[in-house]
Design a protein around this motif. Sequence first.
Motif, PDB file in Angstrom:
ATOM      1  N   CYS A 166     -13.165   5.899 -29.753  1.00  0.00           N
ATOM      2  CA  CYS A 166     -12.482   7.148 -29.401  1.00  0.00           C
ATOM      3  C   CYS A 166     -11.560   6.947 -28.193  1.00  0.00           C
ATOM      4  O   CYS A 166     -11.882   6.201 -27.269  1.00  0.00           O
ATOM      5  CB  CYS A 166     -13.499   8.233 -29.047  1.00  0.00           C
ATOM      6  SG  CYS A 166     -14.635   8.680 -30.379  1.00  0.00           S
ATOM      7  N   VAL A 167     -10.433   7.638 -28.213  1.00  0.00           N
ATOM      8  CA  VAL A 167      -9.527   7.686 -27.065  1.00  0.00           C
ATOM      9  C   VAL A 167      -9.410   9.142 -26.630  1.00  0.00           C
ATOM     10  O   VAL A 167      -9.158  10.028 -27.452  1.00  0.00           O
ATOM     11  CB  VAL A 167      -8.130   7.129 -27.406  1.00  0.00           C
ATOM     12  CG1 VAL A 167      -7.171   7.344 -26.237  1.00  0.00           C
ATOM     13  CG2 VAL A 167      -8.217   5.646 -27.734  1.00  0.00           C
ATOM     14  N   VAL A 168      -9.604   9.374 -25.337  1.00  0.00           N
ATOM     15  CA  VAL A 168      -9.574  10.725 -24.773  1.00  0.00           C
ATOM     16  C   VAL A 168      -8.268  10.946 -24.013  1.00  0.00           C
ATOM     17  O   VAL A 168      -7.768  10.042 -23.333  1.00  0.00           O
ATOM     18  CB  VAL A 168     -10.770  10.932 -23.819  1.00  0.00           C
ATOM     19  CG1 VAL A 168     -10.712  12.313 -23.171  1.00  0.00           C
ATOM     20  CG2 VAL A 168     -12.088  10.754 -24.573  1.00  0.00           C
ATOM     21  N   PHE A 169      -7.733  12.165 -24.116  1.00  0.00           N
ATOM     22  CA  PHE A 169      -6.540  12.567 -23.365  1.00  0.00           C
ATOM     23  C   PHE A 169      -6.964  13.650 -22.380  1.00  0.00           C
ATOM     24  O   PHE A 169      -7.389  14.731 -22.782  1.00  0.00           O
ATOM     25  CB  PHE A 169      -5.458  13.083 -24.317  1.00  0.00           C
ATOM     26  CG  PHE A 169      -4.916  12.019 -25.234  1.00  0.00           C
ATOM     27  CD1 PHE A 169      -3.733  11.359 -24.937  1.00  0.00           C
ATOM     28  CD2 PHE A 169      -5.607  11.662 -26.386  1.00  0.00           C
ATOM     29  CE1 PHE A 169      -3.241  10.363 -25.772  1.00  0.00           C
ATOM     30  CE2 PHE A 169      -5.126  10.668 -27.229  1.00  0.00           C
ATOM     31  CZ  PHE A 169      -3.942  10.014 -26.922  1.00  0.00           C
ATOM     32  N   GLU A 170      -6.863  13.348 -21.089  1.00  0.00           N
ATOM     33  CA  GLU A 170      -7.383  14.218 -20.031  1.00  0.00           C
ATOM     34  C   GLU A 170      -6.384  14.357 -18.886  1.00  0.00           C
ATOM     35  O   GLU A 170      -5.664  13.415 -18.571  1.00  0.00           O
ATOM     36  CB  GLU A 170      -8.681  13.631 -19.463  1.00  0.00           C
ATOM     37  CG  GLU A 170      -9.951  14.158 -20.088  1.00  0.00           C
ATOM     38  CD  GLU A 170     -10.357  15.516 -19.533  1.00  0.00           C
ATOM     39  OE1 GLU A 170      -9.668  16.034 -18.624  1.00  0.00           O
ATOM     40  OE2 GLU A 170     -11.363  16.054 -20.012  1.00  0.00           O
ATOM     41  N   ASP A 171      -6.388  15.538 -18.251  1.00  0.00           N
ATOM     42  CA  ASP A 171      -5.521  15.734 -17.084  1.00  0.00           C
ATOM     43  C   ASP A 171      -6.316  15.828 -15.791  1.00  0.00           C
ATOM     44  O   ASP A 171      -5.741  16.077 -14.733  1.00  0.00           O
ATOM     45  CB  ASP A 171      -4.671  17.000 -17.255  1.00  0.00           C
ATOM     46  CG  ASP A 171      -5.477  18.281 -17.098  1.00  0.00           C
ATOM     47  OD1 ASP A 171      -6.658  18.302 -17.527  1.00  0.00           O
ATOM     48  OD2 ASP A 171      -4.938  19.267 -16.559  1.00  0.00           O
ATOM     49  N   CYS A 186      -9.461   6.161 -22.037  1.00  0.00           N
ATOM     50  CA  CYS A 186      -8.913   7.450 -21.630  1.00  0.00           C
ATOM     51  C   CYS A 186      -7.473   7.320 -21.155  1.00  0.00           C
ATOM     52  O   CYS A 186      -7.153   6.459 -20.327  1.00  0.00           O
ATOM     53  CB  CYS A 186      -9.761   8.066 -20.524  1.00  0.00           C
ATOM     54  SG  CYS A 186      -9.368   9.802 -20.229  1.00  0.00           S
ATOM     55  N   ILE A 187      -6.628   8.181 -21.694  1.00  0.00           N
ATOM     56  CA  ILE A 187      -5.232   8.273 -21.271  1.00  0.00           C
ATOM     57  C   ILE A 187      -5.079   9.518 -20.404  1.00  0.00           C
ATOM     58  O   ILE A 187      -5.418  10.627 -20.828  1.00  0.00           O
ATOM     59  CB  ILE A 187      -4.287   8.337 -22.480  1.00  0.00           C
ATOM     60  CG1 ILE A 187      -4.378   7.021 -23.273  1.00  0.00           C
ATOM     61  CG2 ILE A 187      -2.844   8.595 -22.033  1.00  0.00           C
ATOM     62  CD1 ILE A 187      -3.535   6.983 -24.522  1.00  0.00           C
ATOM     63  N   GLY A 188      -4.616   9.327 -19.185  1.00  0.00           N
ATOM     64  CA  GLY A 188      -4.428  10.438 -18.270  1.00  0.00           C
ATOM     65  C   GLY A 188      -3.110  11.142 -18.528  1.00  0.00           C
ATOM     66  O   GLY A 188      -2.104  10.495 -18.827  1.00  0.00           O
ATOM     67  N   ILE A 189      -3.125  12.453 -18.416  1.00  0.00           N
ATOM     68  CA  ILE A 189      -1.915  13.258 -18.559  1.00  0.00           C
ATOM     69  C   ILE A 189      -1.598  13.835 -17.185  1.00  0.00           C
ATOM     70  O   ILE A 189      -2.261  14.761 -16.710  1.00  0.00           O
ATOM     71  CB  ILE A 189      -2.107  14.407 -19.576  1.00  0.00           C
ATOM     72  CG1 ILE A 189      -2.593  13.871 -20.924  1.00  0.00           C
ATOM     73  CG2 ILE A 189      -0.813  15.194 -19.737  1.00  0.00           C
ATOM     74  CD1 ILE A 189      -1.614  12.970 -21.636  1.00  0.00           C
ATOM     75  N   GLY A 190      -0.615  13.256 -16.509  1.00  0.00           N
ATOM     76  CA  GLY A 190      -0.294  13.717 -15.164  1.00  0.00           C
ATOM     77  C   GLY A 190       0.305  12.617 -14.320  1.00  0.00           C
ATOM     78  O   GLY A 190       1.116  11.823 -14.802  1.00  0.00           O
ATOM     79  N   LYS A 191      -0.141  12.534 -13.071  1.00  0.00           N
ATOM     80  CA  LYS A 191       0.418  11.580 -12.119  1.00  0.00           C
ATOM     81  C   LYS A 191      -0.513  10.375 -11.949  1.00  0.00           C
ATOM     82  O   LYS A 191      -1.712  10.548 -11.724  1.00  0.00           O
ATOM     83  CB  LYS A 191       0.631  12.259 -10.768  1.00  0.00           C
ATOM     84  CG  LYS A 191       1.611  13.430 -10.814  1.00  0.00           C
ATOM     85  CD  LYS A 191       1.745  14.084  -9.453  1.00  0.00           C
ATOM     86  CE  LYS A 191       2.720  15.258  -9.496  1.00  0.00           C
ATOM     87  NZ  LYS A 191       2.843  15.920  -8.169  1.00  0.00           N
ATOM     88  N   VAL A 201      -1.576   6.141 -18.036  1.00  0.00           N
ATOM     89  CA  VAL A 201      -1.167   7.499 -17.665  1.00  0.00           C
ATOM     90  C   VAL A 201       0.240   7.791 -18.189  1.00  0.00           C
ATOM     91  O   VAL A 201       1.142   6.959 -18.073  1.00  0.00           O
ATOM     92  CB  VAL A 201      -1.188   7.701 -16.132  1.00  0.00           C
ATOM     93  CG1 VAL A 201      -0.731   9.116 -15.766  1.00  0.00           C
ATOM     94  CG2 VAL A 201      -2.585   7.447 -15.572  1.00  0.00           C
ATOM     95  N   VAL A 202       0.408   8.972 -18.786  1.00  0.00           N
ATOM     96  CA  VAL A 202       1.727   9.477 -19.171  1.00  0.00           C
ATOM     97  C   VAL A 202       1.882  10.860 -18.552  1.00  0.00           C
ATOM     98  O   VAL A 202       0.896  11.500 -18.188  1.00  0.00           O
ATOM     99  CB  VAL A 202       1.893   9.566 -20.704  1.00  0.00           C
ATOM    100  CG1 VAL A 202       1.895   8.182 -21.325  1.00  0.00           C
ATOM    101  CG2 VAL A 202       0.795  10.426 -21.329  1.00  0.00           C
ATOM    102  N   ALA A 206       4.234  15.017 -24.717  1.00  0.00           N
ATOM    103  CA  ALA A 206       5.590  14.854 -25.241  1.00  0.00           C
ATOM    104  C   ALA A 206       6.037  13.403 -25.075  1.00  0.00           C
ATOM    105  O   ALA A 206       6.676  12.827 -25.964  1.00  0.00           O
ATOM    106  CB  ALA A 206       6.552  15.796 -24.522  1.00  0.00           C
ATOM    107  N   SER A 207       5.688  12.796 -23.947  1.00  0.00           N
ATOM    108  CA  SER A 207       6.002  11.381 -23.724  1.00  0.00           C
ATOM    109  C   SER A 207       5.166  10.498 -24.641  1.00  0.00           C
ATOM    110  O   SER A 207       5.641   9.473 -25.146  1.00  0.00           O
ATOM    111  CB  SER A 207       5.737  11.006 -22.263  1.00  0.00           C
ATOM    112  OG  SER A 207       6.594  11.707 -21.396  1.00  0.00           O
ATOM    113  N   ALA A 208       3.920  10.899 -24.864  1.00  0.00           N
ATOM    114  CA  ALA A 208       3.036  10.119 -25.729  1.00  0.00           C
ATOM    115  C   ALA A 208       3.530  10.114 -27.168  1.00  0.00           C
ATOM    116  O   ALA A 208       3.338   9.135 -27.892  1.00  0.00           O
ATOM    117  CB  ALA A 208       1.617  10.674 -25.658  1.00  0.00           C
TER     118      ALA A 208
END
Length: 217
Positions: A166-171, A186-191, A201-202, A206-208
Amino acid sequence: MDSVEALVFDLDGVIADTAKFHYEAWKHLLEDLGFQIDPNESEQLKGVGRIQALETLLTNRGIDFPYSKKVELAERKNAYYVKLLSLVDEGFLLPGGMEFVSLAKERGYKTALATASKNAHIILNKTRICSYFDVIVDGTMVKRTKPDPEIFLLTAKRLKAKPEKCVVFEDAYAGIEGAKKAGMKCIGIGKPEVLSNADFVVDSLASAVKMFGNEHY
């Protein structure tokens, strides 16, 4: 992402632009108590339960209350938040979010929402996105909040997918920590400087989407 079977998304701040309502509700509560909120505190409040967020705000101000009072204050904050949710409609979906989820489903990935929110049903109904997800797990279904991995492990179980698939998208830093404890990427959404514990991190989904459109992604 050949070894990945499922994609797991947080809701507030990843799919829907509702994280700001949590901030406004906490701001209102602190004003009731005679305090002002510091915008820099917003990251500390993301992805955690109400009591934990409240305790962070109280500690930052050097004050404390009996647990029963904390419960009362947390419920008052929630009432402020739910009132703000009356404004939500499909226009609150963040750019690229549902495009990304749709593309993932087209490519055969299982999709899920894993949100600490106990009001997720309000947002999901107002934005009409329930059908995009194979599994939805929210804060009413678990005993422990992020960064505990419980919500992610339950999500993987309901998806019938191994956590490492599993891959998680979290801010939120706490959400990323929980996902990693569960054994997920885990892919971070933010800075990047805020979400330093993420694998990547993206700035937004929209970038992803652009990256996901690459056949080598």
